[in-house]
Design a protein around this motif. Structure first.
Motif, PDB file in Angstrom:
ATOM      1  N   THR A  50       0.846  -1.185   0.000  1.00 57.69           N
ATOM      2  CA  THR A  50       0.000   0.000   0.000  1.00 57.69           C
ATOM      3  C   THR A  50       0.886   1.242   0.000  1.00 57.69           C
ATOM      4  O   THR A  50       2.023   1.206   0.474  1.00 57.69           O
ATOM      5  CB  THR A  50      -0.917   0.066   1.242  1.00 57.69           C
ATOM      6  OG1 THR A  50      -0.105   0.135   2.419  1.00 57.69           O
ATOM      7  CG2 THR A  50      -1.845  -1.131   1.312  1.00 57.69           C
ATOM      8  N   ILE A  51       0.355   2.335  -0.556  1.00 60.21           N
ATOM      9  CA  ILE A  51       1.110   3.583  -0.557  1.00 60.21           C
ATOM     10  C   ILE A  51       0.197   4.736  -0.171  1.00 60.21           C
ATOM     11  O   ILE A  51      -0.992   4.721  -0.464  1.00 60.21           O
ATOM     12  CB  ILE A  51       1.776   3.876  -1.927  1.00 60.21           C
ATOM     13  CG1 ILE A  51       0.759   3.890  -3.058  1.00 60.21           C
ATOM     14  CG2 ILE A  51       2.882   2.887  -2.213  1.00 60.21           C
ATOM     15  CD1 ILE A  51       1.335   4.295  -4.405  1.00 60.21           C
ATOM     16  N   THR A  52       0.790   5.722   0.473  1.00 58.05           N
ATOM     17  CA  THR A  52       0.065   6.936   0.839  1.00 58.05           C
ATOM     18  C   THR A  52       0.146   7.925  -0.319  1.00 58.05           C
ATOM     19  O   THR A  52       0.901   7.724  -1.278  1.00 58.05           O
ATOM     20  CB  THR A  52       0.694   7.587   2.089  1.00 58.05           C
ATOM     21  OG1 THR A  52       2.014   8.021   1.755  1.00 58.05           O
ATOM     22  CG2 THR A  52       0.729   6.613   3.261  1.00 58.05           C
ATOM     23  N   PHE A  53      -0.609   9.015  -0.213  1.00 56.62           N
ATOM     24  CA  PHE A  53      -0.535  10.036  -1.250  1.00 56.62           C
ATOM     25  C   PHE A  53       0.883  10.602  -1.361  1.00 56.62           C
ATOM     26  O   PHE A  53       1.387  10.807  -2.458  1.00 56.62           O
ATOM     27  CB  PHE A  53      -1.519  11.188  -1.000  1.00 56.62           C
ATOM     28  CG  PHE A  53      -1.302  12.315  -1.985  1.00 56.62           C
ATOM     29  CD1 PHE A  53      -1.755  12.204  -3.293  1.00 56.62           C
ATOM     30  CD2 PHE A  53      -0.602  13.462  -1.611  1.00 56.62           C
ATOM     31  CE1 PHE A  53      -1.520  13.214  -4.214  1.00 56.62           C
ATOM     32  CE2 PHE A  53      -0.375  14.480  -2.534  1.00 56.62           C
ATOM     33  CZ  PHE A  53      -0.836  14.356  -3.829  1.00 56.62           C
ATOM     34  N   ASP A  54       1.541  10.846  -0.217  1.00 57.44           N
ATOM     35  CA  ASP A  54       2.897  11.395  -0.251  1.00 57.44           C
ATOM     36  C   ASP A  54       3.856  10.447  -0.969  1.00 57.44           C
ATOM     37  O   ASP A  54       4.698  10.881  -1.765  1.00 57.44           O
ATOM     38  CB  ASP A  54       3.403  11.687   1.165  1.00 57.44           C
ATOM     39  CG  ASP A  54       2.685  12.869   1.806  1.00 57.44           C
ATOM     40  OD1 ASP A  54       2.118  13.706   1.046  1.00 57.44           O
ATOM     41  OD2 ASP A  54       2.686  12.960   3.046  1.00 57.44           O
ATOM     42  N   GLN A  55       3.738   9.139  -0.725  1.00 55.82           N
ATOM     43  CA  GLN A  55       4.578   8.167  -1.418  1.00 55.82           C
ATOM     44  C   GLN A  55       4.253   8.148  -2.916  1.00 55.82           C
ATOM     45  O   GLN A  55       5.150   8.075  -3.750  1.00 55.82           O
ATOM     46  CB  GLN A  55       4.380   6.772  -0.831  1.00 55.82           C
ATOM     47  CG  GLN A  55       4.936   6.623   0.570  1.00 55.82           C
ATOM     48  CD  GLN A  55       4.474   5.331   1.222  1.00 55.82           C
ATOM     49  OE1 GLN A  55       3.294   4.961   1.136  1.00 55.82           O
ATOM     50  NE2 GLN A  55       5.405   4.646   1.882  1.00 55.82           N
ATOM     51  N   PHE A  56       2.962   8.208  -3.228  1.00 53.89           N
ATOM     52  CA  PHE A  56       2.531   8.257  -4.626  1.00 53.89           C
ATOM     53  C   PHE A  56       3.118   9.490  -5.312  1.00 53.89           C
ATOM     54  O   PHE A  56       3.694   9.407  -6.390  1.00 53.89           O
ATOM     55  CB  PHE A  56       1.002   8.283  -4.696  1.00 53.89           C
ATOM     56  CG  PHE A  56       0.450   8.546  -6.062  1.00 53.89           C
ATOM     57  CD1 PHE A  56       0.323   7.511  -6.982  1.00 53.89           C
ATOM     58  CD2 PHE A  56       0.060   9.826  -6.446  1.00 53.89           C
ATOM     59  CE1 PHE A  56      -0.182   7.754  -8.253  1.00 53.89           C
ATOM     60  CE2 PHE A  56      -0.452  10.065  -7.709  1.00 53.89           C
ATOM     61  CZ  PHE A  56      -0.567   9.031  -8.620  1.00 53.89           C
ATOM     62  N   SER A  57       2.974  10.640  -4.671  1.00 54.39           N
ATOM     63  CA  SER A  57       3.460  11.901  -5.231  1.00 54.39           C
ATOM     64  C   SER A  57       4.967  11.863  -5.435  1.00 54.39           C
ATOM     65  O   SER A  57       5.475  12.299  -6.471  1.00 54.39           O
ATOM     66  CB  SER A  57       3.072  13.056  -4.307  1.00 54.39           C
ATOM     67  OG  SER A  57       3.500  14.281  -4.839  1.00 54.39           O
ATOM     68  N   ASP A  58       5.695  11.322  -4.460  1.00 55.93           N
ATOM     69  CA  ASP A  58       7.150  11.216  -4.592  1.00 55.93           C
ATOM     70  C   ASP A  58       7.532  10.289  -5.746  1.00 55.93           C
ATOM     71  O   ASP A  58       8.451  10.575  -6.504  1.00 55.93           O
ATOM     72  CB  ASP A  58       7.776  10.712  -3.292  1.00 55.93           C
ATOM     73  CG  ASP A  58       7.768  11.767  -2.205  1.00 55.93           C
ATOM     74  OD1 ASP A  58       7.582  12.967  -2.525  1.00 55.93           O
ATOM     75  OD2 ASP A  58       7.961  11.396  -1.031  1.00 55.93           O
ATOM     76  N   ALA A  59       6.822   9.180  -5.886  1.00 56.45           N
ATOM     77  CA  ALA A  59       7.126   8.231  -6.955  1.00 56.45           C
ATOM     78  C   ALA A  59       6.861   8.838  -8.330  1.00 56.45           C
ATOM     79  O   ALA A  59       7.580   8.583  -9.290  1.00 56.45           O
ATOM     80  CB  ALA A  59       6.297   6.957  -6.785  1.00 56.45           C
ATOM     81  N   MET A  60       5.813   9.660  -8.420  1.00 56.34           N
ATOM     82  CA  MET A  60       5.426  10.227  -9.706  1.00 56.34           C
ATOM     83  C   MET A  60       6.314  11.381 -10.155  1.00 56.34           C
ATOM     84  O   MET A  60       6.699  11.466 -11.311  1.00 56.34           O
ATOM     85  CB  MET A  60       3.972  10.719  -9.672  1.00 56.34           C
ATOM     86  CG  MET A  60       2.950   9.641  -9.515  1.00 56.34           C
ATOM     87  SD  MET A  60       2.934   8.500 -10.906  1.00 56.34           S
ATOM     88  CE  MET A  60       3.941   7.175 -10.319  1.00 56.34           C
ATOM     89  N   ASN A  61       6.602  12.284  -9.253  1.00 57.19           N
ATOM     90  CA  ASN A  61       7.198  13.545  -9.691  1.00 57.19           C
ATOM     91  C   ASN A  61       8.385  14.020  -8.865  1.00 57.19           C
ATOM     92  O   ASN A  61       8.633  15.213  -8.774  1.00 57.19           O
ATOM     93  CB  ASN A  61       6.127  14.646  -9.674  1.00 57.19           C
ATOM     94  CG  ASN A  61       5.017  14.354 -10.649  1.00 57.19           C
ATOM     95  OD1 ASN A  61       5.261  14.082 -11.803  1.00 57.19           O
ATOM     96  ND2 ASN A  61       3.790  14.381 -10.159  1.00 57.19           N
TER      97      ASN A  61
END
Length: 158
Positions: A50-61
């Motif tokens: 599972t990932i949080t929004f912050d992890q998602f955001s870091d992975a994306m950009n």
């Protein structure tokens, strides 16, 4: 040439250019999508599924956000284009070095280039006579993209 013929040729050229651009953009979009999914998959594996929004955001950009931060919180088209161009050419340079570097030290020398050229020449010189003639050139594939003998370049040179 008649005006209608000129218009038809101009339209055909434009349609070809648009089609080529659309194809390139589709390929770029597919690559970006694949890269994004790989980053998300890695982040998920690193976070037990599972990932949080912050992890998602870091992975994306993460790189894009760093570039914005490095440029005082704003990034212009020119700055982004320069960064993208630099990254593209660095990837190309890395592939060339990897392909030619015979010592594995991350540098390119004239000996590396000559060594690679000798290997390619030896592969093409199928009858081992020290010369490559037209019959030894592959008909397709990487080395098969040659023009027929006598074909002229755009500037009229052979």
């Amino acid at each position: 040439m008649r005006k209608s013929t000129k218009l038809a040729l101009a339209f055909a050229a434009l349609a070809g250019a648009v089609g080529t651009t659309a194809y390139a953009e589709n390929n770029a979009s597919a690559k970006m999508r694949d890269d994004m999914m790989m980053r998300l998959d890695k982040t998920m594996r690193d976070s037990n599924g599972t990932i949080t929004f912050d992890q998602f955001s870091d992975a994306m950009n993460a790189r894009l956000k760093k570039m914005v931060a490095d440029n005082g919180g704003k990034l212009t088209v020119a700055q982004l284009a320069d960064a993208l161009e630099k990254a593209r050419y660095e990837r190309m340079a890395k592939r060339i070095i990897e392909r030619y570097d015979t010592r594995g030290d991350g540098t390119l020398t004239t000996n590396d280039i000559t060594s690679r050229q000798k290997k390619i020449f030896a592969v093409l010189d199928r009858n081992n006579d020290g010369k490559i003639d037209k019959s030894e050139l592959p008909k397709g594939g990487r080395f098969g993209r040659h023009r027929p003998s006598g074909a002229n370049d755009e500037d009229g040179m052979q």
